[in-house]
Design an enzyme around this catalytic site. Sequence first.
Site, PDB file in Angstrom:
ATOM      1  N   ARG A  75       2.004   4.189   5.424  1.00 31.65           N
ATOM      2  CA  ARG A  75       1.218   4.579   4.242  1.00 31.65           C
ATOM      3  C   ARG A  75       1.978   5.626   3.435  1.00 31.65           C
ATOM      4  NH1 ARG A  75      -4.066   4.881   2.094  1.00 31.65           N
ATOM      5  NH2 ARG A  75      -4.868   6.973   1.659  1.00 31.65           N
TER       6      ARG A  75
ATOM      7  N   TYR B  62       2.819  13.765  -2.409  1.00 28.99           N
ATOM      8  CA  TYR B  62       3.934  12.827  -2.336  1.00 28.99           C
ATOM      9  C   TYR B  62       4.987  13.117  -3.396  1.00 28.99           C
ATOM     10  CZ  TYR B  62       0.865  10.223   0.763  1.00 28.99           C
ATOM     11  OH  TYR B  62       0.057   9.865   1.800  1.00 28.99           O
TER      12      TYR B  62
ATOM     13  N   LYS C 269     -12.775   5.307   2.897  1.00 28.00           N
ATOM     14  CA  LYS C 269     -13.648   6.367   3.375  1.00 28.00           C
ATOM     15  C   LYS C 269     -14.947   6.387   2.572  1.00 28.00           C
ATOM     16  CE  LYS C 269     -10.026   9.470   5.105  1.00 28.00           C
ATOM     17  NZ  LYS C 269      -9.421  10.820   5.009  1.00 28.00           N
TER      18      LYS C 269
ATOM     19  N   ARG D 185      -4.895   2.505   5.134  1.00 29.11           N
ATOM     20  CA  ARG D 185      -5.071   3.288   6.356  1.00 29.11           C
ATOM     21  C   ARG D 185      -5.199   2.306   7.520  1.00 29.11           C
ATOM     22  NH1 ARG D 185      -8.641   5.436   2.478  1.00 29.11           N
ATOM     23  NH2 ARG D 185      -8.188   7.600   1.838  1.00 29.11           N
TER      24      ARG D 185
ATOM     25  N   HIS E 200       0.317   5.792  10.002  1.00 28.46           N
ATOM     26  CA  HIS E 200       0.254   6.499   8.728  1.00 28.46           C
ATOM     27  C   HIS E 200       1.638   6.654   8.103  1.00 28.46           C
ATOM     28  CE1 HIS E 200      -3.404   7.845   6.910  1.00 28.46           C
ATOM     29  NE2 HIS E 200      -2.840   8.920   6.400  1.00 28.46           N
TER      30      HIS E 200
ATOM     31  N   HIS F 273      -7.499   7.631  -2.837  1.00 27.66           N
ATOM     32  CA  HIS F 273      -7.759   9.071  -2.817  1.00 27.66           C
ATOM     33  C   HIS F 273      -8.836   9.410  -3.839  1.00 27.66           C
ATOM     34  CE1 HIS F 273      -3.505  10.126  -1.101  1.00 27.66           C
ATOM     35  NE2 HIS F 273      -4.384   9.827  -0.160  1.00 27.66           N
TER      36      HIS F 273
END
Length: 307
Positions: A254, A286, A179, A155, A251, A277
């Site tokens: 990514r 994806y 995150k 990210r 992004h 994730h």
Amino acid sequence: MTPDRAVSVYLDHLLVERGTAENTLASYRRDLRRYLEHLEAAGVGDLADVTERHVGDFLVALRTGADGRAPLATASATRAVVAVRGLHRFALAEGMVALDVAREVHPPSPPRRLPKALDVATVDRLLEARGGEADDLAGVRDRALLELLYSTGARISEAIGLDVDDVDSTQRAVRLAGKGGKERIVPIGRPALAALSAYQVRARPGLASKGRGTPALFLNARGARLSRQSAWASLREAADRAGIAGDISPHTLRHSFATHLLDGGADLRVVQELLGHASVTTTQIYTQVTVDTLREVFAMAHPRARM
């Protein structure tokens, strides 16, 4: 209590006790006025007579225009349903009704947008568009940043948050802070390492000399850590130089990273770990991108695809 009176009391509550912004109140008034018209048309004269079906039919009318009004987009319909749910929740709390009939009626889900991915050739053009001039410190830095974004799937916040010591050239790995403060170690390709090495030798010392000293890997013209906005502008400039049209954001690299891995046969769970994730369901979006690509190739190449 009549629905009209209940709405009036609810709006007063939002204004006086909740301090709701006027713009929000204006939107709620419009939405609830449409709801009142819906209930009136259904012959409902008391809020206690409203059923879950009345609320559900209202949602259908919002989306289809079955009530003779213009259909609403997903976001607007969601706001209207939230207003109605708030009304019925308030009515239950205030003892106006014995049941919250709107509790199980949920706002419409927004359409899931597939991430945009560049093809490999376009990514190559983008990466080659920066870092060619030895005296262009920003260009050398931007090339290293873009190479890292595509090579690791980081990210943008993770990339600009890197410190110099987070890159292990010997192990060819990068430590990313994702995150929730969760760290992960991801591999990095040789071209990205070469671009980072060139940046640290040719450009970073010159940028660092203008600041007060920082461990940050990517620096701006004042020698401080590069910001998200500056990183976006760097990508936009590279896209312009490469002649790549369309909406390109950090992004995008990514998305391209994940899509190209799956196209190359990578396991979905591996891609999940690389992207950081928490759930594989997030990564599964994806797979739809690659299915669309396969469908296009099939349509163009198979002799009986278009018969």
